[in-house]
Design a protein around this motif. Sequence first.
Motif, PDB file in Angstrom:
ATOM      1  N   VAL A 128      -5.088  -5.145   2.221  1.00  0.00           N
ATOM      2  CA  VAL A 128      -5.114  -6.561   2.580  1.00  0.00           C
ATOM      3  C   VAL A 128      -4.626  -7.416   1.427  1.00  0.00           C
ATOM      4  CG1 VAL A 128      -6.640  -8.470   3.216  1.00  0.00           C
ATOM      5  CG2 VAL A 128      -6.938  -6.226   4.288  1.00  0.00           C
ATOM      6  N   GLY A 129      -4.998  -7.034   0.204  1.00  0.00           N
ATOM      7  CA  GLY A 129      -4.532  -7.773  -0.968  1.00  0.00           C
ATOM      8  C   GLY A 129      -3.029  -7.741  -1.129  1.00  0.00           C
ATOM      9  N   GLN A 130      -2.416  -6.641  -0.743  1.00  0.00           N
ATOM     10  CA  GLN A 130      -0.959  -6.540  -0.800  1.00  0.00           C
ATOM     11  C   GLN A 130      -0.333  -7.485   0.206  1.00  0.00           C
ATOM     12  OE1 GLN A 130       1.509  -3.800  -1.736  1.00  0.00           O
ATOM     13  NE2 GLN A 130       3.067  -4.414  -0.252  1.00  0.00           N
ATOM     14  N   GLY A 131      -1.016  -7.665   1.343  1.00  0.00           N
ATOM     15  CA  GLY A 131      -0.494  -8.538   2.386  1.00  0.00           C
ATOM     16  C   GLY A 131       0.547  -7.861   3.235  1.00  0.00           C
ATOM     17  N   PRO A 132       0.671  -8.294   4.498  1.00  0.00           N
ATOM     18  CA  PRO A 132       1.639  -7.659   5.386  1.00  0.00           C
ATOM     19  C   PRO A 132       3.070  -8.105   5.052  1.00  0.00           C
ATOM     20  CG  PRO A 132       0.545  -9.488   6.499  1.00  0.00           C
ATOM     21  CD  PRO A 132      -0.116  -9.345   5.159  1.00  0.00           C
ATOM     22  N   PRO A 133       4.058  -7.238   5.368  1.00  0.00           N
ATOM     23  CA  PRO A 133       3.869  -5.883   5.865  1.00  0.00           C
ATOM     24  C   PRO A 133       3.451  -4.939   4.746  1.00  0.00           C
ATOM     25  CG  PRO A 133       6.192  -6.280   5.527  1.00  0.00           C
ATOM     26  CD  PRO A 133       5.490  -7.578   5.225  1.00  0.00           C
ATOM     27  N   ALA A 134       2.782  -3.854   5.100  1.00  0.00           N
ATOM     28  CA  ALA A 134       2.343  -2.868   4.112  1.00  0.00           C
ATOM     29  C   ALA A 134       2.373  -1.492   4.759  1.00  0.00           C
ATOM     30  CB  ALA A 134       0.933  -3.205   3.624  1.00  0.00           C
ATOM     31  N   ASP A 135       2.460  -0.478   3.914  1.00  0.00           N
ATOM     32  CA  ASP A 135       2.533   0.903   4.394  1.00  0.00           C
ATOM     33  C   ASP A 135       1.124   1.474   4.473  1.00  0.00           C
ATOM     34  OD1 ASP A 135       2.990   3.549   4.937  1.00  0.00           O
ATOM     35  OD2 ASP A 135       4.095   3.982   3.098  1.00  0.00           O
ATOM     36  N   LEU A 136       0.653   1.732   5.698  1.00  0.00           N
ATOM     37  CA  LEU A 136      -0.697   2.248   5.888  1.00  0.00           C
ATOM     38  C   LEU A 136      -0.850   3.649   5.316  1.00  0.00           C
ATOM     39  CD1 LEU A 136      -3.311   1.186   7.374  1.00  0.00           C
ATOM     40  CD2 LEU A 136      -2.684   2.767   9.211  1.00  0.00           C
ATOM     41  N   VAL A 137       0.202   4.458   5.355  1.00  0.00           N
ATOM     42  CA  VAL A 137       0.133   5.797   4.771  1.00  0.00           C
ATOM     43  C   VAL A 137      -0.088   5.703   3.269  1.00  0.00           C
ATOM     44  CG1 VAL A 137       1.427   7.910   4.287  1.00  0.00           C
ATOM     45  CG2 VAL A 137       1.464   6.925   6.587  1.00  0.00           C
ATOM     46  N   HIS A 138       0.731   4.903   2.612  1.00  0.00           N
ATOM     47  CA  HIS A 138       0.654   4.796   1.149  1.00  0.00           C
ATOM     48  C   HIS A 138      -0.692   4.230   0.702  1.00  0.00           C
ATOM     49  CE1 HIS A 138       1.889   4.057  -2.996  1.00  0.00           C
ATOM     50  NE2 HIS A 138       1.429   2.831  -2.868  1.00  0.00           N
ATOM     51  N   ALA A 365     -13.344   1.052  10.928  1.00  0.00           N
ATOM     52  CA  ALA A 365     -13.066   0.023   9.924  1.00  0.00           C
ATOM     53  C   ALA A 365     -11.800  -0.759  10.267  1.00  0.00           C
ATOM     54  CB  ALA A 365     -12.935   0.659   8.547  1.00  0.00           C
ATOM     55  N   LEU A 366     -10.759  -0.071  10.704  1.00  0.00           N
ATOM     56  CA  LEU A 366      -9.504  -0.760  11.026  1.00  0.00           C
ATOM     57  C   LEU A 366      -9.685  -1.706  12.207  1.00  0.00           C
ATOM     58  CD1 LEU A 366      -6.825   2.078  10.644  1.00  0.00           C
ATOM     59  CD2 LEU A 366      -7.091   0.050   9.193  1.00  0.00           C
ATOM     60  N   THR A 367     -10.370  -1.262  13.263  1.00  0.00           N
ATOM     61  CA  THR A 367     -10.546  -2.138  14.420  1.00  0.00           C
ATOM     62  C   THR A 367     -11.458  -3.315  14.095  1.00  0.00           C
ATOM     63  OG1 THR A 367     -12.313  -0.661  15.215  1.00  0.00           O
ATOM     64  CG2 THR A 367     -10.105  -0.351  16.135  1.00  0.00           C
ATOM     65  N   GLU A 368     -12.384  -3.112  13.173  1.00  0.00           N
ATOM     66  CA  GLU A 368     -13.296  -4.186  12.770  1.00  0.00           C
ATOM     67  C   GLU A 368     -12.611  -5.191  11.859  1.00  0.00           C
ATOM     68  OE1 GLU A 368     -16.828  -4.331   9.490  1.00  0.00           O
ATOM     69  OE2 GLU A 368     -17.019  -2.773  11.027  1.00  0.00           O
ATOM     70  N   ARG A 369     -11.866  -4.689  10.887  1.00  0.00           N
ATOM     71  CA  ARG A 369     -11.299  -5.570   9.873  1.00  0.00           C
ATOM     72  C   ARG A 369      -9.900  -6.079  10.211  1.00  0.00           C
ATOM     73  NH1 ARG A 369     -12.310  -3.574   3.792  1.00  0.00           N
ATOM     74  NH2 ARG A 369     -11.163  -5.543   3.553  1.00  0.00           N
ATOM     75  N   LEU A 370      -9.134  -5.279  10.953  1.00  0.00           N
ATOM     76  CA  LEU A 370      -7.746  -5.647  11.247  1.00  0.00           C
ATOM     77  C   LEU A 370      -7.462  -5.476  12.744  1.00  0.00           C
ATOM     78  CD1 LEU A 370      -6.030  -3.815   8.234  1.00  0.00           C
ATOM     79  CD2 LEU A 370      -6.581  -6.254   8.401  1.00  0.00           C
ATOM     80  N   PRO A 371      -8.150  -6.224  13.609  1.00  0.00           N
ATOM     81  CA  PRO A 371      -7.952  -6.037  15.048  1.00  0.00           C
ATOM     82  C   PRO A 371      -6.550  -6.393  15.529  1.00  0.00           C
ATOM     83  CG  PRO A 371      -9.300  -7.973  14.615  1.00  0.00           C
ATOM     84  CD  PRO A 371      -9.174  -7.255  13.311  1.00  0.00           C
ATOM     85  N   PRO A 393       3.680  10.856  10.058  1.00  0.00           N
ATOM     86  CA  PRO A 393       4.666   9.883   9.571  1.00  0.00           C
ATOM     87  C   PRO A 393       4.748   9.891   8.050  1.00  0.00           C
ATOM     88  CG  PRO A 393       2.715   8.770  10.386  1.00  0.00           C
ATOM     89  CD  PRO A 393       2.531  10.205  10.700  1.00  0.00           C
ATOM     90  N   GLU A 394       5.958   9.756   7.553  1.00  0.00           N
ATOM     91  CA  GLU A 394       6.161   9.621   6.105  1.00  0.00           C
ATOM     92  C   GLU A 394       5.634   8.285   5.618  1.00  0.00           C
ATOM     93  OE1 GLU A 394       7.155  11.165   2.570  1.00  0.00           O
ATOM     94  OE2 GLU A 394       7.888  12.182   4.370  1.00  0.00           O
ATOM     95  N   ALA A 395       5.783   7.273   6.444  1.00  0.00           N
ATOM     96  CA  ALA A 395       5.273   5.929   6.169  1.00  0.00           C
ATOM     97  C   ALA A 395       4.911   5.294   7.506  1.00  0.00           C
ATOM     98  CB  ALA A 395       6.322   5.090   5.444  1.00  0.00           C
ATOM     99  N   LEU A 396       3.996   4.341   7.465  1.00  0.00           N
ATOM    100  CA  LEU A 396       3.596   3.638   8.678  1.00  0.00           C
ATOM    101  C   LEU A 396       3.506   2.141   8.361  1.00  0.00           C
ATOM    102  CD1 LEU A 396       2.965   4.466  11.577  1.00  0.00           C
ATOM    103  CD2 LEU A 396       0.543   4.483  10.989  1.00  0.00           C
ATOM    104  N   PRO A 397       4.664   1.452   8.435  1.00  0.00           N
ATOM    105  CA  PRO A 397       4.677   0.014   8.117  1.00  0.00           C
ATOM    106  C   PRO A 397       3.912  -0.776   9.184  1.00  0.00           C
ATOM    107  CG  PRO A 397       6.902   0.972   8.068  1.00  0.00           C
ATOM    108  CD  PRO A 397       6.006   1.954   8.750  1.00  0.00           C
ATOM    109  N   VAL A 398       2.969  -1.587   8.743  1.00  0.00           N
ATOM    110  CA  VAL A 398       2.125  -2.336   9.688  1.00  0.00           C
ATOM    111  C   VAL A 398       2.012  -3.810   9.280  1.00  0.00           C
ATOM    112  CG1 VAL A 398       0.746  -0.347  10.415  1.00  0.00           C
ATOM    113  CG2 VAL A 398       0.036  -1.678   8.401  1.00  0.00           C
ATOM    114  N   ARG A 399       1.678  -4.623  10.274  1.00  0.00           N
ATOM    115  CA  ARG A 399       1.319  -6.039  10.085  1.00  0.00           C
ATOM    116  C   ARG A 399      -0.036  -6.271  10.726  1.00  0.00           C
ATOM    117  NH1 ARG A 399       5.512  -9.248   8.640  1.00  0.00           N
ATOM    118  NH2 ARG A 399       7.629  -8.400   8.849  1.00  0.00           N
ATOM    119  N   TRP A 400      -0.610  -7.446  10.449  1.00  0.00           N
ATOM    120  CA  TRP A 400      -1.870  -7.835  11.104  1.00  0.00           C
ATOM    121  C   TRP A 400      -1.996  -9.350  11.096  1.00  0.00           C
ATOM    122  CZ3 TRP A 400      -1.355  -5.040   6.655  1.00  0.00           C
ATOM    123  CH2 TRP A 400      -1.694  -5.670   5.445  1.00  0.00           C
TER     124      TRP A 400
END
Length: 400
Positions: A128-138, A365-371, A393-400
Amino acid sequence: MHRGSVPLYRVDDLPALDFDPFLRESVDAHPVRRIRLPHGEGDCWLVTRYDLVRSVTSDPRFSRDIVGRPIPKMTRHFIPLDRAVSFVDPPEHARVRSVVAPAFGRPALERLRSRVRAVLDARLDRLVGQGPPADLVHHVTSPFPLDVIGLVLGIPEGDRAQVRDWATTLLTRASSEAAARRAEGVKQDARAYFRDLAGARRTDPGDDVMTLLVRAVDRGTIDEEELLALATLIGLNGWHAVSNNTANMVYALLTSDGLWERLCAEPETVPRAVTELLRWVPHKHGVGQPRVATEDVVVGGELIREGEYVYVSYVAANWDARVYPDPGRIDFDRQGPPHVAFGHGPHFCVGPLLAQLEAEVLLAALTERLPSLRLAVPVEEVPWQTRVLIRGPEALPVRW
């Protein structure tokens, strides 16, 4: 066995989480079939139907004592160490497993749940501190299970990246003899590392599995080679399998209509969702480790002769439409017998409850914090690992 027209089964890199068409065809039309594999000698049998997979894996006439045999195999190298519990038959198998069983039982893991959630929350804070978009795998699905297996096994934080790198090398399909030698070198490096860690725990015990293993050696329950093989198996596979499976689960939820939204609206559904996703995700390439018939055995109408090798596909069994109607659909309310994602019989996975706990904590945790979580790129732009035995996945770029 004579090869004749026996089909060659080699693992290809499939798109995303597409189900292997060879396994699909096998479970539907050839539930017990002879196949060739890319490495080793001779042919072998592949069993894919759910009931037959359970039968073979619980039948003592099929032995896992295959070290040193010129067997047909998927890779140029064996992944576990030679003394690994994977290659030991009962009752010796039970003796080795009994050492770590209390640490991976439900009471011990429930006591660990709050610590696992704290570890995950710290990782999510960074995301969350990195802010979207971010790689969920990394940021999450790779380091989180590494944190947990390090905590459970007693691997110091500064050493965990090395364990991750060893697992990545060992679980990659060796495309050359040089790559196979690197994989064998990794096994020896890991073996040496865990010997040193065991020595450290002998003088400075902790509340971890390595301390349990050391005490078992000192009691004479297991020997040092068994300790090293088991620690290596838990340390390397305990990260890689969970890392990929959790990333696969999130990807599947975000790319299936309505599933993510339902989890967010019905958090009590998370345990059932994890169970169904463990069945559904085709997380492995290939067919694991073989068994050898110790006498003639008829399986599914086919005669498997003494000395012939048999592989089973748990992935295929989990997609057997006879047991799971419409198996390609993810159904949180599915009824039916238990999946075999963690295996079956005496060689059932050592730590399934830990893997399930990590997945439950992550999805909760993900559904609670990043619905509002969603992919940050089109589905076709998600990069996938290649030439690996455990898909993800090698990477999973996500937004919220």
